[in-house]
Design an enzyme around this catalytic site. Structure first.
Site, mmCIF file in Angstrom:
data_model
loop_
_atom_site.group_PDB
_atom_site.id
_atom_site.type_symbol
_atom_site.label_atom_id
_atom_site.label_comp_id
_atom_site.label_asym_id
_atom_site.label_seq_id
_atom_site.Cartn_x
_atom_site.Cartn_y
_atom_site.Cartn_z
ATOM 1 N N LYS A 102 15.236 3.928 5.002
ATOM 2 C CA LYS A 102 14.267 3.729 6.086
ATOM 3 C C LYS A 102 14.816 4.430 7.334
ATOM 4 O O LYS A 102 15.880 4.061 7.837
ATOM 5 C CB LYS A 102 14.108 2.221 6.335
ATOM 6 N N GLU A 109 5.636 -6.178 4.238
ATOM 7 C CA GLU A 109 7.018 -6.511 4.616
ATOM 8 C C GLU A 109 6.978 -7.628 5.665
ATOM 9 O O GLU A 109 6.675 -7.392 6.822
ATOM 10 C CB GLU A 109 7.711 -5.267 5.176
#
Length: 215
Positions: free
Chosen positions: A134, A43
């Site tokens: 998340k 990421e």
């Protein structure tokens, strides 16, 4: 199908490296060190100057890989999400939930992982078609919070970021997380140029996640 494949790859490995860096070059080196250590979910955060260029380079570099998935992090709005997707990002991560970003990602079949803290936020995200929530910041809650959420929302897929360490990563997984996001605890050695150390840490995280799943 592409969206499902990306989600499968992210959850299969179980660890996503949150790459923050002072330069494009450092971000690329961190990413490569993580992949070498077995962390295949990368990421690249948009706090990195030229993040879209890093994403473009990495997606080209690993285009023939059946395991590595390159995504964009710290995506605050739909405009940034579109820039990331055009650069080749295979998934989009945000510190908060944004409805327009969710719509855009759904339009292009790109998994969207928004940061949520409460049951209300998680429910909103699920209604918007989010596949993985998340939990952010994870250190505000700890692994026990997962069990509390899973009571009323057993269907929610959670990936905590912030507060995940080698000491507690097994607890997050055992309590029901589909994956974990690791940033500072993993990439800190980059500041002193110790990229081999990042590879070692990456291996340790992956091994702990696999062991926790088998326990």
């Amino acid at each position: 199908m592409k969206k499902l494949q990306t989600l499968n790859k992210l959850t299969q490995c179980g660890v996503v490296a949150v790459v923050r860096a002072d330069s494009k070059e450092e971000a690329a080196k961190i990413s490569e060190a993580c992949v070498k250590g077995g962390i295949y979910g990368i990421e690249v955060t948009f706090t990195v100057d030229g993040a879209d260029e890093v994403i473009k380079e990495l997606t080209q570099q690993y285009k023939d890989s059946n395991e590595v998935v390159i995504g964009a992090g710290t995506v605050l709005d739909a405009t940034t999400a579109r820039i990331a997707i055009l650069a080749g990002a295979q998934y989009v991560v945000s510190p908060c939930f944004d409805e327009e970003t969710a719509k855009l990602c759904n339009r292009y079949q790109i998994p969207y992982l928004p940061g949520c803290m409460t049951i209300t936020e998680m429910t909103r995200a699920l209604e918007a078609g989010v596949d993985i929530v998340k939990l952010f910041p994870g250190n505000a809650f700890g692994p026990d919070f997962i069990k509390a959420v899973k009571g009323p929302l057993p269907q929610v897929n959670i990936m905590p970021t912030g507060g995940v360490s080698l000491e507690n990563v097994d607890q997050w997984i055992k309590n029901g997380c589909v994956a974990v996001g690791v940033g500072g605890n993993l990439v800190a050695p980059a500041k002193t140029g110790e990229f081999d150390k990042i590879t070692e840490l990456a291996q340790a995280y992956v091994e702990k996640v696999q062991a926790a799943r088998e326990a």
